[in-house]
Design a protein around this motif. Structure first.
Motif, PDB file in Angstrom:
ATOM      1  N   THR A 447       0.703  -1.266   0.065  1.00 57.71           N
ATOM      2  CA  THR A 447       0.099  -0.127   0.178  1.00 57.71           C
ATOM      3  C   THR A 447       1.011   1.125  -0.071  1.00 57.71           C
ATOM      4  O   THR A 447       0.269   2.385   0.072  1.00 57.71           O
ATOM      5  N   LYS A 448       2.101   1.074   0.000  1.00 55.33           N
ATOM      6  CA  LYS A 448       3.065   2.175  -0.280  1.00 55.33           C
ATOM      7  C   LYS A 448       3.585   2.642  -1.668  1.00 55.33           C
ATOM      8  O   LYS A 448       3.890   1.658  -2.277  1.00 55.33           O
ATOM      9  N   ALA A 449       3.594   3.922  -2.001  1.00 56.13           N
ATOM     10  CA  ALA A 449       3.826   4.397  -3.470  1.00 56.13           C
ATOM     11  C   ALA A 449       5.240   4.973  -2.934  1.00 56.13           C
ATOM     12  O   ALA A 449       5.729   5.224  -1.897  1.00 56.13           O
ATOM     13  N   PRO A 450       6.067   5.215  -4.032  1.00 58.59           N
ATOM     14  CA  PRO A 450       7.632   5.770  -3.871  1.00 58.59           C
ATOM     15  C   PRO A 450       7.315   7.178  -3.614  1.00 58.59           C
ATOM     16  O   PRO A 450       6.162   7.873  -3.893  1.00 58.59           O
ATOM     17  N   GLU A 451       8.120   7.803  -2.935  1.00 63.75           N
ATOM     18  CA  GLU A 451       8.406   9.212  -2.565  1.00 63.75           C
ATOM     19  C   GLU A 451       7.873  10.018  -3.936  1.00 63.75           C
ATOM     20  O   GLU A 451       8.650   9.787  -4.943  1.00 63.75           O
ATOM     21  N   GLY A 452       7.189  11.085  -3.998  1.00 63.18           N
ATOM     22  CA  GLY A 452       6.975  11.877  -5.125  1.00 63.18           C
ATOM     23  C   GLY A 452       6.062  11.351  -6.280  1.00 63.18           C
ATOM     24  O   GLY A 452       5.688  11.788  -7.167  1.00 63.18           O
ATOM     25  N   PHE A 453       5.577  10.012  -6.014  1.00 61.30           N
ATOM     26  CA  PHE A 453       4.466   9.454  -6.896  1.00 61.30           C
ATOM     27  C   PHE A 453       3.400  10.151  -6.765  1.00 61.30           C
ATOM     28  O   PHE A 453       2.882   9.933  -5.567  1.00 61.30           O
ATOM     29  N   HIS A 454       2.600  10.181  -7.688  1.00 62.31           N
ATOM     30  CA  HIS A 454       1.291  10.880  -7.780  1.00 62.31           C
ATOM     31  C   HIS A 454       0.118  10.054  -7.906  1.00 62.31           C
ATOM     32  O   HIS A 454       0.063   9.562  -9.041  1.00 62.31           O
ATOM     33  N   VAL A 455      -0.364   9.642  -6.913  1.00 64.06           N
ATOM     34  CA  VAL A 455      -1.378   8.300  -6.995  1.00 64.06           C
ATOM     35  C   VAL A 455      -2.685   8.784  -7.123  1.00 64.06           C
ATOM     36  O   VAL A 455      -3.196   9.928  -6.520  1.00 64.06           O
ATOM     37  N   HIS A 456      -3.706   8.477  -7.969  1.00 70.02           N
ATOM     38  CA  HIS A 456      -4.702   8.672  -8.245  1.00 70.02           C
ATOM     39  C   HIS A 456      -5.778   8.831  -7.074  1.00 70.02           C
ATOM     40  O   HIS A 456      -5.606   7.880  -6.198  1.00 70.02           O
ATOM     41  N   PRO A 457      -6.399   9.700  -6.678  1.00 67.19           N
ATOM     42  CA  PRO A 457      -7.199  10.002  -5.477  1.00 67.19           C
ATOM     43  C   PRO A 457      -8.078   8.883  -5.084  1.00 67.19           C
ATOM     44  O   PRO A 457      -8.158   8.260  -4.013  1.00 67.19           O
ATOM     45  N   LYS A 458      -8.743   8.278  -6.236  1.00 64.65           N
ATOM     46  CA  LYS A 458      -9.603   6.839  -5.870  1.00 64.65           C
ATOM     47  C   LYS A 458      -8.682   5.899  -5.536  1.00 64.65           C
ATOM     48  O   LYS A 458      -9.232   5.160  -4.523  1.00 64.65           O
ATOM     49  N   VAL A 459      -7.582   5.619  -6.208  1.00 63.12           N
ATOM     50  CA  VAL A 459      -6.652   4.491  -5.771  1.00 63.12           C
ATOM     51  C   VAL A 459      -6.139   4.807  -4.562  1.00 63.12           C
ATOM     52  O   VAL A 459      -5.909   3.898  -3.679  1.00 63.12           O
ATOM     53  N   GLN A 460      -5.968   5.920  -4.102  1.00 67.51           N
ATOM     54  CA  GLN A 460      -5.113   6.152  -2.861  1.00 67.51           C
ATOM     55  C   GLN A 460      -6.311   6.033  -1.644  1.00 67.51           C
ATOM     56  O   GLN A 460      -5.678   5.312  -0.524  1.00 67.51           O
ATOM     57  N   LYS A 461      -7.540   6.225  -2.066  1.00 64.75           N
ATOM     58  CA  LYS A 461      -8.479   5.756  -1.010  1.00 64.75           C
ATOM     59  C   LYS A 461      -8.421   4.319  -0.632  1.00 64.75           C
ATOM     60  O   LYS A 461      -8.500   3.657   0.263  1.00 64.75           O
ATOM     61  N   LEU A 462      -8.133   3.484  -1.883  1.00 68.57           N
ATOM     62  CA  LEU A 462      -8.374   2.060  -1.828  1.00 68.57           C
ATOM     63  C   LEU A 462      -7.143   1.482  -1.120  1.00 68.57           C
ATOM     64  O   LEU A 462      -7.264   0.617  -0.275  1.00 68.57           O
ATOM     65  N   LEU A 463      -5.946   2.149  -1.389  1.00 66.91           N
ATOM     66  CA  LEU A 463      -4.470   1.681  -0.656  1.00 66.91           C
ATOM     67  C   LEU A 463      -4.979   2.085   0.904  1.00 66.91           C
ATOM     68  O   LEU A 463      -4.339   1.060   1.706  1.00 66.91           O
ATOM     69  N   GLU A 464      -5.518   2.992   1.295  1.00 72.63           N
ATOM     70  CA  GLU A 464      -5.814   3.212   2.809  1.00 72.63           C
ATOM     71  C   GLU A 464      -6.641   2.241   3.189  1.00 72.63           C
ATOM     72  O   GLU A 464      -6.576   1.643   4.476  1.00 72.63           O
ATOM     73  N   GLN A 465      -7.764   1.973   2.483  1.00 74.88           N
ATOM     74  CA  GLN A 465      -8.679   0.862   2.969  1.00 74.88           C
ATOM     75  C   GLN A 465      -7.967  -0.419   3.264  1.00 74.88           C
ATOM     76  O   GLN A 465      -8.307  -1.203   4.142  1.00 74.88           O
ATOM     77  N   ARG A 466      -7.043  -0.826   2.122  1.00 73.91           N
ATOM     78  CA  ARG A 466      -6.337  -2.266   2.273  1.00 73.91           C
ATOM     79  C   ARG A 466      -5.331  -1.928   3.396  1.00 73.91           C
ATOM     80  O   ARG A 466      -5.158  -3.053   3.830  1.00 73.91           O
ATOM     81  N   LEU A 467      -4.728  -0.923   3.851  1.00 72.81           N
ATOM     82  CA  LEU A 467      -3.685  -0.885   4.889  1.00 72.81           C
ATOM     83  C   LEU A 467      -4.778  -1.264   6.058  1.00 72.81           C
ATOM     84  O   LEU A 467      -4.194  -1.957   7.172  1.00 72.81           O
ATOM     85  N   GLU A 468      -5.948  -0.620   6.325  1.00 73.33           N
ATOM     86  CA  GLU A 468      -6.772  -1.149   7.288  1.00 73.33           C
ATOM     87  C   GLU A 468      -7.084  -2.476   7.490  1.00 73.33           C
ATOM     88  O   GLU A 468      -7.356  -3.017   8.655  1.00 73.33           O
TER      89      GLU A 468
END
Length: 816
Positions: A447-468
């Motif tokens: 659920t971690k992207a490289p520093e400076g990588f611009h993740v799509h907002p919808k995908v970022q929310k998905l990654l946060e849910q997966r971390l949970e």
């Protein structure tokens, strides 16, 4: 006034483009094309150009966009032809022809699919392999159909003639009752010793009668072997495929395979394609086989050269073989060689070709054999060679009768040593749970992207849910369970390859194995940065093809058994686009050829009102193919089951293909999600018992989405007398597990199999007789849609009505 060089170029350029159309390519002189006006002229330049481009070699290369590649071909075509070792060529021709005639005389009436009329294929392969050896090659994979296969086994793979003759004797038939394959389909391995002393391992790939479907399998196997070899893999491993003219122009999987040749994730540094062109297919002539002059014209879509060569000019054949191999070495590109000969006998030796082509075969009957033509042309005496060959074949036949069994002509690579097939045994099971700390570590990485990588907002929310999910704050859905299975395997050193249409994101937006920077569109795949040791990871969006891509992945699985190799259909309904590969390789490879595969097929399946082409992966077809524990057929009902199933497939040494019917609407559904604890202590269970109901009065048995709908309906009805059991593994059928689950409800008076599919589809035909045997006196019934010629209705409202009826009938006692 143009300069002399400009004048020469003006004459030569049309010959470079069109010269092959006036080349002398047909040994029988029957192929006649209309003259090309652009080639008219009788100047010295015209004669020189005609000598280069219109004799017994023609080449198509003007369609190649790269000027360096065109120039490479032009320079070699316009150079003096090298002088080959003609005595050696003659020896190979004599041996190839007399081998065929020996079989004809000693085993009359037996099919062998003779190479006579095109035996220059043998020196062609010799020269390709010699050139490969000069460029560092040490392994060649050869795919071909039946014609000439026995000859290639003898002369190219280097097997003994006695081994081949033993196949004609058909000793010990009891050892292959209901299994095995004919001698001209089986594979072989051996060694080719080049003039420079280098040994090339030869692997002739097993192939069914479905002629061109071996093409992507050869590529996949070459890709796997090249991956094993590392950076020099493409130099070391050479794929070669021999085709018939009718199949090359007529079978679509060939075009799919040619397309793979230049794609990322599929390229093997070039395949040498050889059309063994008899200008006839069974009884059908070229004008009924293709709409263009040459069978090879389908290859013009690709930026690759197409050489045409008269198969009776053996010097030219050897020259083209060298050019083709050198071009492959120079540009890592496919090459097509159209080697034009003829077929001395019918389609097989029991066929009479004079019935349909009487004039052609009168001409062929009078035509001398190639080795005699070549000997006369070169001024060589062939009789001493012929005498030695005949004596050797006679001795080999004597050796053949000593075999008690048909000998195996292949040796498996060492990396297959830990793996085995055969019938399933419980002791083959392995532990699949993963410790909680490891799951948390993996979850953080996923659920971690490289520093400076611009993740799509919808995908970022998905990654946060997966971390949970990883932290136990919400249950894991199928997408995260799959990612966790892949990641934990990679960290255990298991390589991963996954391909399919839109597989990086997932058809249903569920996977997101690749993150895309919203400013640069550069992808980042977390799984590529998780593996340890030699555990590589490839997740690939495939072209819009089922047959070639599935064949390629099957090939990869054959030469990387320790890897988890997966192919996903966009919808399971589309898997039948690869039905030949499923029938002939995936399902039957072990039974026919003794070849194992751990390929995983992911087939989205479920009735959700999306119509007849987006509902069914045709469970019934796979169950019809199921026998002798040839593969596994599963439909995991929740995310944890899917996680353990994938890990079991990778970690078990029992190597069988796995067919997984994956969900669509249930991918994120809470009912199909699983708590993190289920990943740390459970395992894959073929049968999921009902934890809510004990000693029920009725039992509903189902697989997949309908089971969750049944549980929801039971809750709505407040029904406490009906147990619902999931059958997550359909094959090998888990009889004991199911018997134990049924025994839990000793007072139940009926067991009902419930499926979404019509009565003539789904698992009904397979499950019901087994269920009747296990029901111990309980009434056995079934609930299903009415039999239909199509899997599902095209109306969403009609689907809802049908689904409601299924649920109602399932909870109605005594419904048939």
């Amino acid at each position: 006034m143009p300069t002399l060089i400009e004048q020469r170029e003006q004459v030569f350029e049309p010959f470079r483009r069109w010269g092959y159309l006036e080349a002398d390519l047909d040994p029988l002189g029957l192929l006649r094309l209309p003259p090309v006006p652009e080639l008219e002229g009788d100047t010295e330049e015209h004669r020189a150009a005609r000598a280069f481009y219109c004799r017994t070699i023609g080449v198509e290369f003007a369609h190649i966009l790269d000027p360096a590649r065109r120039r490479w071909i032009q320079e070699r075509m316009e150079a003096a032809a090298p002088v080959p070792d003609r005595a050696h060529l003659l020896e190979r021709l004599v041996s190839a022809d007399l081998f065929e005639q020996f079989i004809q005389s000693r085993y009359p009436g037996a099919k062998r699919f003779s190479l006579e009329g095109s035996t220059s294929v043998i020196p062609f392969l010799d020269e390709v392999l010699e050139t490969a050896a000069a460029y560092g090659g040490d392994h060649a994979l050869i795919g071909m159909s039946h014609r000439g296969r026995l000859n290639v086994i003898l002369h190219t793979a280097g097997r003994q003639a006695a081994e081949i003759f033993a196949g004609f004797a058909d000793v010990d038939p009891r050892s292959v009752l209901g299994a095995g394959d004919v001698k001209y389909h089986r594979g072989a391995t051996g060694e080719f010793r080049a003039r420079n002393g280098r040994a090339l391992h030869i692997h002739l790939v097993s192939n069914p009668s479905h002629l061109e479907f071996v093409d992507p399998v050869v590529m996949g196997r070459a890709y796997a072997k090249q991956t094993r070899a590392g950076r020099a893999g493409r130099q070391q491993v050479w794929p070669i495929v021999l085709h018939g003219d009718g199949a090359f122009s007529g079978q679509g999987v060939l075009a799919e395979t040619l397309n793979l040749g230049g794609l990322r994730g599929y390229s093997v540094g070039g395949t040498i394609h050889v059309i063994v062109n008899n200008l006839i297919a069974f009884t059908t002539l070229p004008e009924d086989l293709q709409t263009s002059p040459f069978a090879s014209d389908v290859a013009r879509r690709a930026p690759i050269p197409i050489f045409h060569v008269n198969g009776e000019d053996v010097d030219a054949v050897a020259r083209v073989a060298q050019m083709a191999a050198e071009y492959r070495a120079a540009f890592s590109s496919d090459v097509v060689v159209d080697l034009i000969g003829y077929r001395r006998h019918g389609h097989s030796e029991v066929d009479d070709p004079t019935i349909t082509q009487p004039v052609l075969y009168r001409h062929i009957k009078e035509h001398p054999q190639l080795w005699r033509i070549y000997a006369e042309r070169c001024g060589l005496d062939p009789e001493p060679v012929a005498a030695r060959v005949r004596a050797s074949l006679a001795e080999q036949q004597k050796e053949a009768v000593k075999f008690a069994k048909i000998p195996s002509m292949r040796k498996l690579p060492g990396y297959w040593a830990p793996f085995f097939g055969g019938r399933y045994k419980p002791e083959y099971e392995v532990a699949t749970p993963v410790k909680a700390e490891e799951l948390r570590t993996v979850g953080e990485l996923l659920t971690k992207a490289p520093e400076g990588f611009h993740v799509h907002p919808k995908v970022q929310k998905l990654l946060e849910q997966r971390l949970e999910m990883t932290r136990g704050q919400r249950p894991l859905d199928f997408g995260m369970a799959e990612a966790m299975a892949f990641a934990t395997l990679l960290r255990q050193g298991v390589p991963l390859r996954f391909s399919g249409q839109d597989s990086r994101r997932g058809t249903f937006n569920q996977r997101h194995a690749a993150l895309f920077d919203t400013e640069t569109e550069e992808p980042y795949l977390p799984l590529e940065h998780i593996g340890t040791g030699d555990a590589w990871c490839e997740i690939i969006n495939s072209p819009l093809s089922e047959a070639a891509v599935l064949g390629f992945e099957y090939g990869v699985s054959r030469d990387f058994p320790e890897a988890l190799v997966l192919w996903e259909a966009q919808f399971g309904d589309f898997a039948n686009g690869a039905q030949v590969l499923i029938d002939q390789f995936v399902a039957a490879g072990e039974d026919k050829w003794g070849l194992l595969s751990g390929l995983v097929m992911l087939l989205p399946h479920g009735y959700e009102g999306q119509g007849p082409e987006h509902s069914s992966a045709r469970i019934e077809r796979f169950l019809h193919l199921a026998a002798r524990d040839n593969f596994q057929i599963c439909q995991p009902s929740d995310a944890a089951q899917y996680f353990h199933l994938l890990r079991r497939q990778a970690l078990r040494k029992w190597r069988k293909p796995l067919v997984v019917f994956t969900p669509k609407s249930m991918l994120r559904h809470p009912d199909a999600s699983s708590p993190i604890e289920a990943f740390t202590r459970a395992h894959f269970r073929p049968v999921l018992r009902d934890a809510e109901i004990n000693n029920a009065r009725r039992i509903l048995l189902s697989t997949g989405k309908i089971g969750h709908e049944l549980r929801a309906e039971r809750k709505r009805r407040a029904d406490s007398s009906t147990a619902i059991i999931f059958l997550d593994q359909l094959y090998p059928f888990p009889e004991q597990d199911l018997a134990d689950a049924l025994a839990q409800h000793r007072d139940a008076h009926e067991v009902v199999w419930v499926q979404e599919e019509p009565a003539n589809m789904g698992a009904l035909f397979f499950v019901l007789p087994r269920l009747e045997r296990l029901a111990a006196g309980k009434a056995v019934r079934s609930v299903k849609r009415s039999a239909s010629a199509t899997p599902a209705t095209g109306s969403a409202k009609a689907h809802e009505m049908e689904q409601e009826t299924l649920l109602t009938l399932a909870f109605t006692t005594g419904q048939p």
